[in-house]
Scaffold this active site. Structure first.
Site, PDB file in Angstrom:
ATOM      1  N   SER A 129      32.519  37.658  32.589  1.00  0.00           N
ATOM      2  CA  SER A 129      31.779  36.824  33.551  1.00  0.00           C
ATOM      3  C   SER A 129      30.244  37.217  33.443  1.00  0.00           C
ATOM      4  O   SER A 129      30.013  38.447  33.154  1.00  0.00           O
ATOM      5  CB  SER A 129      32.398  37.162  34.784  1.00  0.00           C
ATOM      6  OG  SER A 129      31.506  37.097  35.899  1.00  0.00           O
ATOM      7  N   GLU A 131      28.870  37.893  35.937  1.00  0.00           N
ATOM      8  CA  GLU A 131      28.826  38.914  36.948  1.00  0.00           C
ATOM      9  C   GLU A 131      28.560  40.375  36.467  1.00  0.00           C
ATOM     10  O   GLU A 131      28.075  41.274  37.005  1.00  0.00           O
ATOM     11  CB  GLU A 131      29.939  38.820  38.081  1.00  0.00           C
ATOM     12  CG  GLU A 131      30.000  39.411  39.153  1.00  0.00           C
ATOM     13  CD  GLU A 131      28.950  39.115  40.174  1.00  0.00           C
ATOM     14  OE1 GLU A 131      28.294  37.657  40.232  1.00  0.00           O
ATOM     15  OE2 GLU A 131      28.619  39.954  41.088  1.00  0.00           O
ATOM     16  N   TYR A 153      34.170  43.424  41.384  1.00  0.00           N
ATOM     17  CA  TYR A 153      34.705  42.566  40.438  1.00  0.00           C
ATOM     18  C   TYR A 153      33.826  42.617  39.098  1.00  0.00           C
ATOM     19  O   TYR A 153      34.503  42.546  37.998  1.00  0.00           O
ATOM     20  CB  TYR A 153      34.423  41.081  41.164  1.00  0.00           C
ATOM     21  CG  TYR A 153      34.765  39.965  40.078  1.00  0.00           C
ATOM     22  CD1 TYR A 153      36.084  39.267  39.937  1.00  0.00           C
ATOM     23  CD2 TYR A 153      33.638  39.442  39.385  1.00  0.00           C
ATOM     24  CE1 TYR A 153      36.149  38.526  38.913  1.00  0.00           C
ATOM     25  CE2 TYR A 153      33.648  38.411  38.465  1.00  0.00           C
ATOM     26  CZ  TYR A 153      34.979  37.745  38.320  1.00  0.00           C
ATOM     27  OH  TYR A 153      35.127  36.937  37.551  1.00  0.00           O
TER      28      TYR A 153
HETATM   29  O1  G4F Z   1      30.521  30.718  44.425  1.00  0.00           O
HETATM   30  P1  G4F Z   1      30.425  32.360  44.394  1.00  0.00           P
HETATM   31  O2  G4F Z   1      31.361  32.862  45.479  1.00  0.00           O
HETATM   32  O3  G4F Z   1      30.388  32.714  42.795  1.00  0.00           O
HETATM   33  P2  G4F Z   1      30.026  34.005  42.127  1.00  0.00           P
HETATM   34  O4  G4F Z   1      30.104  34.972  43.126  1.00  0.00           O
HETATM   35  O5  G4F Z   1      28.680  33.958  41.432  1.00  0.00           O
HETATM   36  O6  G4F Z   1      31.314  34.227  41.287  1.00  0.00           O
HETATM   37  C1  G4F Z   1      31.686  33.375  40.377  1.00  0.00           C
HETATM   38  O7  G4F Z   1      31.108  33.085  39.151  1.00  0.00           O
HETATM   39  C2  G4F Z   1      31.384  34.185  38.295  1.00  0.00           C
HETATM   40  C3  G4F Z   1      30.485  34.059  37.021  1.00  0.00           C
HETATM   41  O8  G4F Z   1      29.327  34.577  36.979  1.00  0.00           O
HETATM   42  C4  G4F Z   1      32.740  34.363  38.182  1.00  0.00           C
HETATM   43  F1  G4F Z   1      32.856  35.479  37.288  1.00  0.00           F
HETATM   44  C5  G4F Z   1      33.211  34.402  39.379  1.00  0.00           C
HETATM   45  O9  G4F Z   1      34.777  34.683  39.190  1.00  0.00           O
HETATM   46  C6  G4F Z   1      33.239  33.508  40.411  1.00  0.00           C
HETATM   47  O10 G4F Z   1      33.732  32.270  39.707  1.00  0.00           O
HETATM   48  O11 G4F Z   1      28.709  32.708  44.965  1.00  0.00           O
HETATM   49  C7  G4F Z   1      27.706  32.271  44.232  1.00  0.00           C
HETATM   50  C8  G4F Z   1      26.363  32.514  45.129  1.00  0.00           C
HETATM   51  C9  G4F Z   1      26.459  34.046  45.526  1.00  0.00           C
HETATM   52  O12 G4F Z   1      25.221  34.691  45.247  1.00  0.00           O
HETATM   53  C10 G4F Z   1      26.984  34.285  47.011  1.00  0.00           C
HETATM   54  O13 G4F Z   1      26.375  35.049  47.689  1.00  0.00           O
HETATM   55  O14 G4F Z   1      26.666  32.046  46.375  1.00  0.00           O
HETATM   56  C11 G4F Z   1      26.220  32.872  47.398  1.00  0.00           C
HETATM   57  N1  G4F Z   1      26.805  32.390  48.727  1.00  0.00           N
HETATM   58  C12 G4F Z   1      25.897  32.027  49.639  1.00  0.00           C
HETATM   59  N2  G4F Z   1      26.908  31.489  50.958  1.00  0.00           N
HETATM   60  C13 G4F Z   1      28.222  32.061  49.223  1.00  0.00           C
HETATM   61  C14 G4F Z   1      27.937  31.847  50.343  1.00  0.00           C
HETATM   62  N3  G4F Z   1      29.194  32.398  48.305  1.00  0.00           N
HETATM   63  C15 G4F Z   1      30.333  31.759  48.722  1.00  0.00           C
HETATM   64  N4  G4F Z   1      31.576  32.059  48.218  1.00  0.00           N
HETATM   65  N5  G4F Z   1      30.469  31.708  50.062  1.00  0.00           N
HETATM   66  C16 G4F Z   1      29.280  31.268  50.908  1.00  0.00           C
HETATM   67  O15 G4F Z   1      29.407  30.985  52.064  1.00  0.00           O
END
Ligand code: G4F
Length: 338
Positions: A129, A131, A153
């Site tokens: 990832s 990440e 993670y």
């Molecule tokens: O959609 P996210 O939860 O994805 P994140 O953390 O980037 O991880 C995903 O991608 C990775 C690949 O780089 C994978 F390995 C992992 O398994 C997963 O698929 O969050 C994306 C961004 C973050 O910066 C988070 O802080 O969105 C921001 N965010 C803002 N508001 C939010 C929210 N994320 C989530 N989940 N929910 C919110 O309300």
């Protein structure tokens, strides 16, 4: 040519479902490992597989049990194994560090050890990832960028990456890691930000909800289409030598831009509906991710096809259909308002 037999962990997820479709089309016998609860609640938990469920062979096993993983591997005797299963929601990894590390690290170790013991010639894909890059040293990130993970993670994925590399170097296993940047689709889980936004925009347009609570709108991600990213996984296992590859679009956008584009598709201004909530901010954030997939382009002949705005549109349209509303398709709004 001998029959190709694929074993996929995490087959019920977004990537597992697209990968199954791809492999079935190519004539593979496709097996998947699922948890017992998934079989018991299959309408809900195996929903993404429903269109081709009768062509798959599903086996129950737990990533927390070496015995069950070994048994499944011994029974299937795969020629290719795709290890996609993980606790993959980054936010949750802050809440339950122990189970994230346990499932993600031990699960990967158990699988590699079982494959080495039962079918050492099997080719292995490990889902790494972006990440893992965390607090990035350089932009864009390549296969040689240093890992500085900022979440449990991310740490668990770095450990999985190192285990995979070690099995390759120590035991000659054909094992590759795909360092996949964020990849989305209408099959994405609701907890991830893109789906939360596309579904929220569609439901607000349909009058089913008023507001959408989000965390950090300024985080930047490199978002591609999951259907294309699973092709890269398959291509990695067709190479004569196992190697690691970054898979990304090379473009980065803020969460705010995703909101603007998604709400614009339904004729709304996200600023009237999106509320930020401190509870949804992470204790430590990865502020910017953008990948350089030149190696994959050169060696695998892989490149992304779906542009950011097409991806947003496809997700919003699917959620509008589910919410019983119609997208009004006014992209001009989304491009300007951020
Ligand atoms: O959609 P996210 O939860 O994805 P994140 O953390 O980037 O991880 C995903 O991608 C990775 C690949 O780089 C994978 F390995 C992992 O398994 C997963 O698929 O969050 C994306 C961004 C973050 O910066 C988070 O802080 O969105 C921001 N965010 C803002 N508001 C939010 C929210 N994320 C989530 N989940 N929910 C919110 O309300």
């Amino acid at each position: 040519m001998p029959k190709q037999i694929a074993l996929i962990t995490g087959i019920a997820g977004q990537d597992g479902s697209y990968l199954s479709e791809l492999l079935l089309k190519q004539g593979y016998e496709v097996h998947g490992i699922v948890r017992r609860v998934s079989i018991e609640d299959s309408d809900h938990k195996l929903g993404r597989l429903s269109m081709f469920r009768d062509q798959l062979h599903l086996h129950t096993a737990s990533l927390e049990s070496y015995a069950s993983i070994h048994q499944a591997v011994e029974k299937v005797r795969p020629t290719e194994c795709y290890h996609l299963a993980a606790q993959s929601f980054v936010s949750y990894s802050f809440d339950d560090e122990f189970s994230t590390l346990n499932t993600n690290i031990n699960g990967t170790h158990y699988l590699l050890a079982a494959l080495k013991s039962a079918v050492p010639g099997c080719r292995v894909y490990f889902a790494g990832s972006s990440e893992m890059f965390g607090k990035v040293d350089e932009i864009p990130q390549t296969e040689s960028t240093r890992f500085r993970p900022r979440s449990i993670y991310g740490i668990s994925k770095v450990a999985g990456f190192e285990l995979t590399r070690n099995y390759r170097e120590a035991y000659g296993i054909h094992a590759s890691t795909g360092i996949l940047f964020n990849h989305e689709s209408p099959r994405r889980g609701y907890e991830f930000v893109t789906r939360k936004i596309s579904r929220g925009a569609a439901r607000i347009a349909a009058g089913l909800q008023k507001d959408l609570k989000l965390g950090n709108l300024d985080a930047k991600r490199d978002w591609g289409h999951a259907r294309e990213y699973v092709e890269a996984m398959w291509l990695m296992l067709q190479q004569p030598q196992p190697e690691d590859y970054v898979i990304a679009t090379g473009e980065t956008h803020t969460v705010r831009e995703f909101c603007a584009a998604a709400f614009a598709w339904v004729g709304l201004d996200y600023r009237d509906h999106v509320i930020t909530d401190q509870i949804l901010f992470r204790p430590s954030e990865v502020n910017v991710l953008v990948g350089d997939a030149s190696k994959a382009r050169r060696q695998l002949g892989w490149q992304p096809k779906t542009h950011f705005h097409q991806l947003v549109r496809e997700m919003v349209e699917a959620d509008c259909q589910a919410a019983g509303s119609t997208s009004k398709l006014v992209p001009e709004l989304g491009v300007g308002i951020v």
